[in-house]
Design a protein around this motif. Structure first.
Motif, PDB file in Angstrom:
ATOM      1  N   THR A   1       0.769  -1.352  -0.055  1.00 20.52           N
ATOM      2  CA  THR A   1       0.113  -0.181   0.505  1.00 20.52           C
ATOM      3  C   THR A   1       0.603   1.217  -0.265  1.00 20.52           C
ATOM      4  O   THR A   1       0.935   1.894  -0.589  1.00 20.52           O
ATOM      5  CB  THR A   1      -0.955  -0.117   1.241  1.00 20.52           C
ATOM      6  OG1 THR A   1      -0.136  -0.118   2.732  1.00 20.52           O
ATOM      7  CG2 THR A   1      -2.329  -0.800   1.114  1.00 20.52           C
TER       8      THR A   1
ATOM      9  N   VAL B   1      -7.637   9.944   2.260  1.00 21.49           N
ATOM     10  CA  VAL B   1      -7.561   8.250   2.669  1.00 21.49           C
ATOM     11  C   VAL B   1      -7.823   7.562   4.440  1.00 21.49           C
ATOM     12  O   VAL B   1      -8.192   7.040   4.572  1.00 21.49           O
ATOM     13  CB  VAL B   1      -6.369   7.884   1.736  1.00 21.49           C
ATOM     14  CG1 VAL B   1      -6.416   6.204   2.233  1.00 21.49           C
ATOM     15  CG2 VAL B   1      -6.140   7.607   0.288  1.00 21.49           C
ATOM     16  N   ARG B   2      -7.421   8.253   5.161  1.00 19.26           N
ATOM     17  CA  ARG B   2      -7.277   7.973   6.416  1.00 19.26           C
ATOM     18  C   ARG B   2      -8.562   8.507   6.554  1.00 19.26           C
ATOM     19  O   ARG B   2      -9.049   7.474   7.948  1.00 19.26           O
ATOM     20  CB  ARG B   2      -5.890   9.025   6.652  1.00 19.26           C
ATOM     21  CG  ARG B   2      -6.322   8.489   8.741  1.00 19.26           C
ATOM     22  CD  ARG B   2      -5.871   9.929   9.629  1.00 19.26           C
ATOM     23  NE  ARG B   2      -3.782   9.384   9.475  1.00 19.26           N
ATOM     24  CZ  ARG B   2      -3.549   8.109   9.945  1.00 19.26           C
ATOM     25  NH1 ARG B   2      -4.263   7.345  10.663  1.00 19.26           N
ATOM     26  NH2 ARG B   2      -2.023   7.939   9.172  1.00 19.26           N
TER      27      ARG B   2
ATOM     28  N   THR C   1     -11.120   6.049   4.976  1.00 21.98           N
ATOM     29  CA  THR C   1     -10.995   4.768   5.766  1.00 21.98           C
ATOM     30  C   THR C   1     -11.539   4.287   7.111  1.00 21.98           C
ATOM     31  O   THR C   1     -11.478   2.890   7.862  1.00 21.98           O
ATOM     32  CB  THR C   1      -9.926   4.139   5.742  1.00 21.98           C
ATOM     33  OG1 THR C   1      -8.733   4.923   5.563  1.00 21.98           O
ATOM     34  CG2 THR C   1      -9.288   3.781   4.025  1.00 21.98           C
ATOM     35  N   THR C   2     -10.869   6.022   8.059  1.00 19.70           N
ATOM     36  CA  THR C   2     -11.279   5.649   9.696  1.00 19.70           C
ATOM     37  C   THR C   2     -12.321   5.874   9.967  1.00 19.70           C
ATOM     38  O   THR C   2     -12.366   6.211  11.502  1.00 19.70           O
ATOM     39  CB  THR C   2      -9.684   6.106  10.226  1.00 19.70           C
ATOM     40  OG1 THR C   2      -9.500   7.180  10.427  1.00 19.70           O
ATOM     41  CG2 THR C   2      -8.671   4.555   9.506  1.00 19.70           C
TER      42      THR C   2
ATOM     43  N   THR D   1      -2.559   0.309   8.544  1.00 18.78           N
ATOM     44  CA  THR D   1      -3.831   0.495   9.479  1.00 18.78           C
ATOM     45  C   THR D   1      -5.049   0.212   7.673  1.00 18.78           C
ATOM     46  O   THR D   1      -5.599  -0.657   7.505  1.00 18.78           O
ATOM     47  CB  THR D   1      -5.118   1.788   9.242  1.00 18.78           C
ATOM     48  OG1 THR D   1      -4.198   2.263  10.606  1.00 18.78           O
ATOM     49  CG2 THR D   1      -6.657   2.217   9.241  1.00 18.78           C
ATOM     50  N   LEU D   2      -4.578   0.141   6.227  1.00 18.10           N
ATOM     51  CA  LEU D   2      -4.862  -0.179   5.465  1.00 18.10           C
ATOM     52  C   LEU D   2      -4.517  -1.953   5.287  1.00 18.10           C
ATOM     53  O   LEU D   2      -5.636  -2.357   4.340  1.00 18.10           O
ATOM     54  CB  LEU D   2      -3.739   0.703   4.354  1.00 18.10           C
ATOM     55  CG  LEU D   2      -3.965   1.991   3.758  1.00 18.10           C
ATOM     56  CD1 LEU D   2      -3.447   2.304   2.680  1.00 18.10           C
ATOM     57  CD2 LEU D   2      -5.545   2.381   3.792  1.00 18.10           C
TER      58      LEU D   2
ATOM     59  N   LEU E   1      -7.274  -3.253   7.536  1.00 15.30           N
ATOM     60  CA  LEU E   1      -8.325  -3.140   7.250  1.00 15.30           C
ATOM     61  C   LEU E   1      -8.887  -4.255   5.985  1.00 15.30           C
ATOM     62  O   LEU E   1      -9.762  -4.892   5.572  1.00 15.30           O
ATOM     63  CB  LEU E   1      -8.669  -1.993   6.569  1.00 15.30           C
ATOM     64  CG  LEU E   1      -9.141  -0.895   7.852  1.00 15.30           C
ATOM     65  CD1 LEU E   1      -8.932   1.094   7.224  1.00 15.30           C
ATOM     66  CD2 LEU E   1      -9.927  -1.491   9.087  1.00 15.30           C
TER      67      LEU E   1
ATOM     68  N   ARG F   1      -7.748  -4.634   1.587  1.00 16.32           N
ATOM     69  CA  ARG F   1      -8.514  -3.963   0.192  1.00 16.32           C
ATOM     70  C   ARG F   1      -9.698  -4.557   0.040  1.00 16.32           C
ATOM     71  O   ARG F   1     -10.380  -3.330  -0.330  1.00 16.32           O
ATOM     72  CB  ARG F   1      -7.642  -5.335  -0.902  1.00 16.32           C
ATOM     73  CG  ARG F   1      -8.279  -4.523  -2.892  1.00 16.32           C
ATOM     74  CD  ARG F   1      -7.894  -5.600  -3.706  1.00 16.32           C
ATOM     75  NE  ARG F   1      -8.432  -6.591  -3.525  1.00 16.32           N
ATOM     76  CZ  ARG F   1      -8.403  -7.848  -3.795  1.00 16.32           C
ATOM     77  NH1 ARG F   1      -6.782  -8.036  -4.436  1.00 16.32           N
ATOM     78  NH2 ARG F   1      -8.925  -9.358  -3.853  1.00 16.32           N
TER      79      ARG F   1
ATOM     80  N   GLU G   1     -12.253  -3.695   1.704  1.00 15.57           N
ATOM     81  CA  GLU G   1     -12.908  -2.695   2.846  1.00 15.57           C
ATOM     82  C   GLU G   1     -12.159  -2.038   2.831  1.00 15.57           C
ATOM     83  O   GLU G   1     -13.231  -0.648   2.688  1.00 15.57           O
ATOM     84  CB  GLU G   1     -12.574  -3.371   3.589  1.00 15.57           C
ATOM     85  CG  GLU G   1     -13.274  -2.472   5.869  1.00 15.57           C
ATOM     86  CD  GLU G   1     -14.231  -2.403   5.644  1.00 15.57           C
ATOM     87  OE1 GLU G   1     -15.204  -2.219   6.026  1.00 15.57           O
ATOM     88  OE2 GLU G   1     -14.902  -3.909   5.341  1.00 15.57           O
ATOM     89  N   VAL G   2     -11.407  -1.522   2.479  1.00 15.28           N
ATOM     90  CA  VAL G   2     -10.280  -0.101   2.107  1.00 15.28           C
ATOM     91  C   VAL G   2     -11.015   0.521   0.815  1.00 15.28           C
ATOM     92  O   VAL G   2     -11.897   1.676   1.316  1.00 15.28           O
ATOM     93  CB  VAL G   2      -8.992  -0.247   1.753  1.00 15.28           C
ATOM     94  CG1 VAL G   2      -8.697   1.685   1.285  1.00 15.28           C
ATOM     95  CG2 VAL G   2      -8.352  -0.620   3.045  1.00 15.28           C
TER      96      VAL G   2
ATOM     97  N   ARG H   1     -14.687   1.440   1.748  1.00 13.28           N
ATOM     98  CA  ARG H   1     -14.835   2.868   2.664  1.00 13.28           C
ATOM     99  C   ARG H   1     -15.033   3.816   1.938  1.00 13.28           C
ATOM    100  O   ARG H   1     -15.116   4.842   1.755  1.00 13.28           O
ATOM    101  CB  ARG H   1     -13.996   2.560   4.107  1.00 13.28           C
ATOM    102  CG  ARG H   1     -14.341   1.547   4.901  1.00 13.28           C
ATOM    103  CD  ARG H   1     -13.017   1.327   6.137  1.00 13.28           C
ATOM    104  NE  ARG H   1     -13.168   0.191   7.102  1.00 13.28           N
ATOM    105  CZ  ARG H   1     -13.660  -0.104   8.017  1.00 13.28           C
ATOM    106  NH1 ARG H   1     -12.903   1.307   8.228  1.00 13.28           N
ATOM    107  NH2 ARG H   1     -13.930  -0.963   8.942  1.00 13.28           N
TER     108      ARG H   1
END
Length: 149
Positions: free
Chosen positions: A86, A108-109, A112-113, A124-125, A128, A130, A132-133, A136
């Motif tokens: 990533t 991105v943060r 995704t969060t 984090t990526l 989680l 691929r 799910e990222v 999100r």
């Protein structure tokens, strides 16, 4: 688990919790501090956003954050997910777009969060995963679209 994020303990759940604990590191003072990382345990549908962070980093961000998110989601959907993978993909993306990493990584943060702060972005990526990222990021993009109507 008391927070009811894990229905039944199993090998995959144990692995995920170990990854989270390793990524959080010394931010985790007592076991209960893990509740600060709810985003690791909920699905894209259940993810909530800190409105201030979402507005600043995605909805009202300059530099075309929404379009960049759409493009990075497409890039991520083709990846095998790991911390190194990533990170390399995001660096390639930034170089190809000739943008600064800050123009995309904060979006991105938050996408995704749900928030602007957390442990390492690439960890984090990877935690989680691929699919799910990508879900999100798509959710965040769709949220901006629905807010502008």
């Amino acid at each position: 688990m008391k927070a009811s994020w894990i229905d039944e303990p199993n090998e995959a759940a144990d692995k995920k919790v170990r990854q989270i604990v390793a990524a959080v590191g010394d931010r985790l003072k007592v076991a209960g501090d893990i509740v600060d990382y709810e985003f690791c345990f909920v699905s894209a549908d259940e993810l909530s956003y800190v409105d201030k962070d979402f507005g600043k980093r995605i909805a009202n961000a300059g530099g075309g954050a929404v379009d960049l998110l759409k493009e990075i989601a497409a890039e991520f959907s083709e990846l095998g997910f790991s911390v190194e993978g990533t990170e390399a993909a995001l660096k390639r993306f930034v170089d190809a777009k000739e943008i600064k990493i800050g123009q995309i990584i904060h979006a991105v943060r938050v996408a995704t969060t749900g928030q602007a702060v957390g442990f390492g972005m690439f960890e984090t990526l990877a935690i989680l995963g691929r699919d799910e990222v990508v879900r999100r990021i798509e959710k965040a993009v769709n949220r901006v679209g629905s807010q502008s109507r």
